[in-house]
Motif scaffolding. Structure first.
Motif, PDB file in Angstrom:
ATOM      1  N   THR A 105      12.131  26.581   5.082  1.00  0.00           N
ATOM      2  CA  THR A 105      11.392  25.391   4.325  1.00  0.00           C
ATOM      3  C   THR A 105       9.855  25.376   4.793  1.00  0.00           C
ATOM      4  OG1 THR A 105      13.440  24.341   4.314  1.00  0.00           O
ATOM      5  CG2 THR A 105      11.593  23.294   3.601  1.00  0.00           C
ATOM      6  N   SER A 106       9.745  25.146   5.993  1.00  0.00           N
ATOM      7  CA  SER A 106       8.111  24.852   6.473  1.00  0.00           C
ATOM      8  C   SER A 106       7.440  26.166   6.239  1.00  0.00           C
ATOM      9  CB  SER A 106       7.982  24.505   7.866  1.00  0.00           C
ATOM     10  OG  SER A 106       8.568  25.480   8.552  1.00  0.00           O
ATOM     11  N   TYR A 107       7.962  27.459   6.319  1.00  0.00           N
ATOM     12  CA  TYR A 107       7.085  28.574   5.708  1.00  0.00           C
ATOM     13  C   TYR A 107       6.788  28.523   4.373  1.00  0.00           C
ATOM     14  CZ  TYR A 107       6.626  30.752  10.386  1.00  0.00           C
ATOM     15  OH  TYR A 107       6.089  31.165  11.737  1.00  0.00           O
ATOM     16  N   LYS A 108       7.848  28.229   3.447  1.00  0.00           N
ATOM     17  CA  LYS A 108       7.593  28.249   1.980  1.00  0.00           C
ATOM     18  C   LYS A 108       6.437  27.202   1.782  1.00  0.00           C
ATOM     19  CE  LYS A 108      11.866  29.544   0.082  1.00  0.00           C
ATOM     20  NZ  LYS A 108      13.246  28.791  -0.488  1.00  0.00           N
ATOM     21  N   ILE A 109       6.636  26.009   2.466  1.00  0.00           N
ATOM     22  CA  ILE A 109       5.497  24.853   2.091  1.00  0.00           C
ATOM     23  C   ILE A 109       4.228  25.293   2.725  1.00  0.00           C
ATOM     24  CG2 ILE A 109       4.785  22.430   2.637  1.00  0.00           C
ATOM     25  CD1 ILE A 109       7.616  21.682   2.710  1.00  0.00           C
ATOM     26  N   LEU A 110       4.341  26.351   3.919  1.00  0.00           N
ATOM     27  CA  LEU A 110       2.839  26.659   4.244  1.00  0.00           C
ATOM     28  C   LEU A 110       2.171  27.607   3.259  1.00  0.00           C
ATOM     29  CD1 LEU A 110       0.901  26.811   6.590  1.00  0.00           C
ATOM     30  CD2 LEU A 110       1.995  28.765   7.408  1.00  0.00           C
ATOM     31  N   SER A 111       2.976  28.397   2.516  1.00  0.00           N
ATOM     32  CA  SER A 111       2.810  29.386   1.686  1.00  0.00           C
ATOM     33  C   SER A 111       2.156  28.589   0.468  1.00  0.00           C
ATOM     34  CB  SER A 111       3.956  30.075   1.447  1.00  0.00           C
ATOM     35  OG  SER A 111       3.606  30.990   0.228  1.00  0.00           O
ATOM     36  N   PHE A 112       2.828  27.722  -0.058  1.00  0.00           N
ATOM     37  CA  PHE A 112       2.217  26.942  -1.262  1.00  0.00           C
ATOM     38  C   PHE A 112       0.782  26.412  -0.687  1.00  0.00           C
ATOM     39  CE2 PHE A 112       6.224  26.387  -3.271  1.00  0.00           C
ATOM     40  CZ  PHE A 112       5.852  26.688  -4.519  1.00  0.00           C
ATOM     41  N   VAL A 113       0.765  25.901   0.330  1.00  0.00           N
ATOM     42  CA  VAL A 113      -0.668  25.100   1.055  1.00  0.00           C
ATOM     43  C   VAL A 113      -1.690  26.103   0.781  1.00  0.00           C
ATOM     44  CG1 VAL A 113      -1.730  24.004   2.642  1.00  0.00           C
ATOM     45  CG2 VAL A 113       0.474  23.419   2.321  1.00  0.00           C
ATOM     46  N   ILE A 114      -1.369  27.555   1.493  1.00  0.00           N
ATOM     47  CA  ILE A 114      -2.451  28.430   1.521  1.00  0.00           C
ATOM     48  C   ILE A 114      -2.912  28.961   0.326  1.00  0.00           C
ATOM     49  CG2 ILE A 114      -2.947  30.737   2.304  1.00  0.00           C
ATOM     50  CD1 ILE A 114      -1.145  30.363   4.796  1.00  0.00           C
ATOM     51  N   SER A 115      -1.869  28.982  -0.633  1.00  0.00           N
ATOM     52  CA  SER A 115      -2.007  29.570  -1.894  1.00  0.00           C
ATOM     53  C   SER A 115      -2.982  28.564  -2.670  1.00  0.00           C
ATOM     54  CB  SER A 115      -0.765  29.729  -2.651  1.00  0.00           C
ATOM     55  OG  SER A 115      -0.905  30.020  -3.843  1.00  0.00           O
ATOM     56  N   ALA A 116      -2.440  27.208  -2.599  1.00  0.00           N
ATOM     57  CA  ALA A 116      -3.196  26.295  -3.246  1.00  0.00           C
ATOM     58  C   ALA A 116      -4.583  26.058  -3.049  1.00  0.00           C
ATOM     59  CB  ALA A 116      -2.591  24.808  -3.120  1.00  0.00           C
ATOM     60  N   CYS A 117      -4.918  26.249  -1.687  1.00  0.00           N
ATOM     61  CA  CYS A 117      -6.476  26.028  -0.810  1.00  0.00           C
ATOM     62  C   CYS A 117      -7.249  27.111  -1.621  1.00  0.00           C
ATOM     63  CB  CYS A 117      -6.382  26.176   0.467  1.00  0.00           C
ATOM     64  SG  CYS A 117      -5.916  24.612   0.952  1.00  0.00           S
ATOM     65  N   ILE A 118      -6.758  28.328  -1.593  1.00  0.00           N
ATOM     66  CA  ILE A 118      -7.513  29.538  -2.158  1.00  0.00           C
ATOM     67  C   ILE A 118      -7.622  29.309  -3.500  1.00  0.00           C
ATOM     68  CG2 ILE A 118      -7.491  31.991  -2.406  1.00  0.00           C
ATOM     69  CD1 ILE A 118      -5.752  32.345   0.075  1.00  0.00           C
ATOM     70  N   CYS A 119      -6.717  28.930  -4.474  1.00  0.00           N
ATOM     71  CA  CYS A 119      -6.743  28.625  -5.933  1.00  0.00           C
ATOM     72  C   CYS A 119      -7.687  27.562  -6.228  1.00  0.00           C
ATOM     73  CB  CYS A 119      -5.410  28.350  -6.446  1.00  0.00           C
ATOM     74  SG  CYS A 119      -4.621  29.860  -6.769  1.00  0.00           S
ATOM     75  N   ALA A 120      -8.156  26.462  -5.354  1.00  0.00           N
ATOM     76  CA  ALA A 120      -8.731  25.510  -5.537  1.00  0.00           C
ATOM     77  C   ALA A 120     -10.295  26.022  -5.207  1.00  0.00           C
ATOM     78  CB  ALA A 120      -8.442  24.304  -4.756  1.00  0.00           C
ATOM     79  N   LEU A 121     -10.434  26.904  -4.250  1.00  0.00           N
ATOM     80  CA  LEU A 121     -11.842  27.528  -4.143  1.00  0.00           C
ATOM     81  C   LEU A 121     -12.184  28.139  -5.117  1.00  0.00           C
ATOM     82  CD1 LEU A 121     -13.757  28.263  -1.793  1.00  0.00           C
ATOM     83  CD2 LEU A 121     -12.330  30.293  -1.441  1.00  0.00           C
ATOM     84  N   GLY A 122     -11.344  29.046  -5.669  1.00  0.00           N
ATOM     85  CA  GLY A 122     -11.700  29.743  -7.128  1.00  0.00           C
ATOM     86  C   GLY A 122     -11.850  28.677  -8.007  1.00  0.00           C
ATOM     87  N   GLY A 123     -11.319  27.602  -8.344  1.00  0.00           N
ATOM     88  CA  GLY A 123     -11.584  26.838  -9.310  1.00  0.00           C
ATOM     89  C   GLY A 123     -13.024  26.112  -9.257  1.00  0.00           C
ATOM     90  N   ALA A 124     -13.289  25.853  -7.856  1.00  0.00           N
ATOM     91  CA  ALA A 124     -14.485  25.326  -7.634  1.00  0.00           C
ATOM     92  C   ALA A 124     -15.451  26.010  -8.288  1.00  0.00           C
ATOM     93  CB  ALA A 124     -14.753  24.873  -6.243  1.00  0.00           C
ATOM     94  N   LEU A 125     -15.625  27.555  -7.813  1.00  0.00           N
ATOM     95  CA  LEU A 125     -16.425  28.339  -8.131  1.00  0.00           C
ATOM     96  C   LEU A 125     -16.545  28.764  -9.783  1.00  0.00           C
ATOM     97  CD1 LEU A 125     -18.517  30.594  -6.987  1.00  0.00           C
ATOM     98  CD2 LEU A 125     -16.505  32.243  -7.242  1.00  0.00           C
ATOM     99  N   TYR A 126     -15.383  28.629 -10.284  1.00  0.00           N
ATOM    100  CA  TYR A 126     -15.417  28.865 -11.709  1.00  0.00           C
ATOM    101  C   TYR A 126     -15.970  27.720 -12.333  1.00  0.00           C
ATOM    102  CZ  TYR A 126     -13.592  30.038 -16.128  1.00  0.00           C
ATOM    103  OH  TYR A 126     -13.054  30.375 -17.691  1.00  0.00           O
TER     104      TYR A 126
END
Lengths: 291, 346
Positions: B214-235
């Motif tokens: 569970t905690s690894y899945k949530i961590l995976s969601f968090v990492i993924s979300a942060c990187i996507c937010a970075l891409g979104g800010a650039l876009y």
């Protein structure tokens, strides 16, 4: 006001239920979310309009479109999905394929028919019924009646006929069904045919209700019907009906009490709450994980 | 298979030269293109590469299919551009803020993984994407509703504006992609990355190996979300204008298509996938409306003939052990198993 919105929502929900049935039938057998179903629905509605435009008359035009859309469903299965099944590829490959197919259908419609909204003839027009302060138009009544009849027919096919028995057998265990002499690939094609037909009827009814059709109409309707199918428990016909009604009523309530910008998303809020409380939907069976 | 091996040994042997060549090529690219339009496309490819790298952590490595990543992109883009427009914050500060907010949303979306799995989880992510869109549409006092956010300022460093015209945005994209790629490689090679891949392979087995899924899945969601937010800010800073419909379901499926076309669970694939799928509609403008038909055909044909993705081969190189492990192995007595055998015999 409240009763009026509920009735509006019920009529709309019947349309969603008919689309949701298509998702449910296909998911039941293939465990695949068919993202091209929204495009199939738009194709059915557009083709009905084309046939009516060719002076087929309303009912024969819709029937012609039903057959054509059913064949489209079979073609999608045979051309795009069956080869993947034969190769035993990952489930996500089929999912992406249906997204690609949805792209192809919608954009071919735009290329050949144009992306603008076009008028769809009103299907039923014999006044409206007034109960107290609630006005129910004949279109709404007929939408409910036709949808209920069609649901009845679908339930009859799935639970009382031989092909329905084959469908349920393939749903439980495709391999075992194959060993019992059922042609599973034929059953799957038949399922796609049924899904395409019910989507066309939904398209014609909703098109007649709003009196408008356009190639992208399947996008949001498809997503919402999909939410409806999952809400009721994907793979179950009564679930699809109930899910469709919940989505329809909540949508018309949200549109009138919260503002029109909420109408498209309220279905998903309900969906998430239901899935967290009951992870397999209202009527869904619980899958057993075998080790 | 042989071809892959030959190529990999070649790349491995000439790694340094190839890396320098690639770096020179990428740095010189805007001068070679010499057109604002082409540089814009290049930056767009870069930002979609970021999004794909983000989704790849979740879908490629942890095996959770998300159909609502446009939601995270929207959070990143909205947070950073609103901070920049309304509060006048620096791009980098607002970008980090966007990543933090998206990370919190990632925790929120990760929580249902405790109860819901498989297709149903994908459906929840789909709903999440739609709900983010709804919030962006209706929270008018902050997000400006359906009108969207206009005049998003370009990022600037020490008062020096980074724009398309002076290629600053391009180099910013390059730096962000480089950092993110290195981060992704580091994550994948770490204990966390191995846990992700274990979960993808078999959840039950990884629970048995003592992985808290569970905690690894949530961590995976968090990492993924942060990187996507970075891409979104650039876009957002690239196109200068965002509204709720910039981040619809089509964006989510586009990101997923990039990940799958490039090759799930590979980092190299994300660059190729983004380059192909973003450049394709631009290159094929002469096809008019047919290009989106062709786009669908590409997806269908890819899934039919190369479902593992263009770059989705399995590496034939020996598994590289970390320095620590290597030392341990070298310290070990090579004849230990043989001695043991003899002892038991004797």
């Amino acid at each position: 006001m409240l009763a009026q919105q509920i009735f509006n929502g019920l009529a709309l929900g019947m349309g969603y239920a008919l689309i949701a049935v298509g998702y449910s039938l296909v998911f039941g057998i293939l465990r695949l979310v068919n993202f091209s179903h929204g495009a199939i629905y738009a194709f059915g509605a557009e083709m009905a309009m084309v046939f009516i435009g060719l002076n087929f008359g309303i009912v024969p035009g819709i029937i012609a479109s039903m057959i054509l859309t059913g064949i489209l469903g079979i073609a999608i299965d045979k051309i795009a999905l069956e080869p993947l099944r034969k190769k035993h590829s990952m489930p996500i490959a089929s999912l992406i394929t249906t997204i690609g197919v949805s792209n192809i259908i919608t954009n071919l419609l735009i290329v050949f028919l144009g992306s603008e909204k076009r008028n769809f003839p009103q299907l039923f027009n014999f006044g409206s019924v007034k109960i107290g302060s609630v006005v129910i138009s004949s279109t709404q009544i007929m939408m409910c009646v036709v949808s209920l009849i069609l649901m009845g027919v679908l339930v009859f096919i799935v639970y009382k006929t031989k092909i329905g028995l084959a469908m349920r057998a393939s749903e439980q265990n495709a391999k075992a069904a194959n060993l019992m002499g059922i042609n599973v690939n034929f059953v799957i094609s038949f399922t796609f045919f049924l899904a395409g037909m019910s989507a066309t009827i939904a398209g014609a009814l909703v098109g007649g209700y709003y009196q408008i059709v356009y190639p992208n109409m399947g996008f949001m309707a498809g997503l919402k019907a999909f939410a409806a199918a999952v809400l009721g428990g994907i793979g179950s016909l009564p679930g699809a009906l109930l899910g469709g009604l919940i989505v329809g009523v909540s949508e018309s309530m949200a549109a009138s009490f919260m503002g029109s910008t909420y109408r498209d998303s309220i279905a998903f809020v309900i969906l998430i709450i239901v899935l967290i409380v009951r992870p397999h939907g209202l009527f869904g069976r619980k899958g057993i994980t075998k080790v | 298979m042989n071809f892959v091996h030959t190529m990999e040994t070649f790349v491995e042997g000439k790694k340094k030269i190839l890396l320098i060549l690639l770096a020179v090529f990428l740095i010189a690219l805007p001068y070679m293109l010499n057109s604002q339009y082409l540089v814009t496309v290049a930056v767009k490819i870069g930002s979609y590469t970021l999004l794909a790298l983000g989704l790849n952590v979740l879908t490629g490595y942890t095996g959770l299919v998300s159909l609502g990543h446009a939601g995270f992109v929207a959070i990143g883009a909205y947070t950073s551009s609103l901070c920049a427009v309304k509060l006048g914050m620096n791009f980098f500060a607002s970008m980090i803020l966007g990543m933090v907010v998206a990370g919190l949303a990632g925790v929120l979306l990760g929580l249902p993984t405790m109860r819901v799995t498989g297709t149903y989880l994908s459906i929840i992510t789909l709903g999440f994407g739609e709900i983010i869109k709804m919030i962006a549409m209706n929270w008018s006092s902050v997000t400006n509703g359906t009108l969207g956010v206009k005049n998003i300022p370009r990022p600037s460093i020490f008062g020096y504006d980074l724009t398309i015209a002076n290629n600053g945005l391009y180099y910013l994209m390059l730096v962000l992609v480089l950092i993110t790629t290195l981060f992704c490689i580091a994550v994948v090679k770490s204990k966390t990355g191995r846990a992700f891949q274990a979960i993808r392979a078999d959840e039950l087995a990884s629970t048995m190996m003592g992985i808290n899924i569970t905690s690894y899945k949530i961590l995976s969601f968090v990492i993924s979300a942060c990187i996507c937010a970075l891409g979104g800010a650039l876009y957002a800073s690239l196109i200068g204008y965002i509204d709720p419909n910039t981040f619809n379901f089509d964006v989510s499926t586009l990101i997923l298509s990039i990940v799958i076309l490039g090759g799930m669970g590979t980092i190299r694939g994300m660059f190729v996938g983004a380059a192909i799928l973003i450049a394709f509609p631009e290159v094929s403008r002469f096809l008019m409306e047919y290009r989106f038909v062709l786009y669908g055909v590409i997806l269908v044909l890819m899934m039919r003939f190369r479902p593992q993705g263009i770059m989705g081969w399995k590496s034939t190189m020996p598994y590289r052990l970390s320095k620590n492990v290597k030392e341990q192995v070298e310290k070990m007595d090579k004849n230990a198993p043989l001695n043991l055998l003899n002892e038991t015999k004797g």
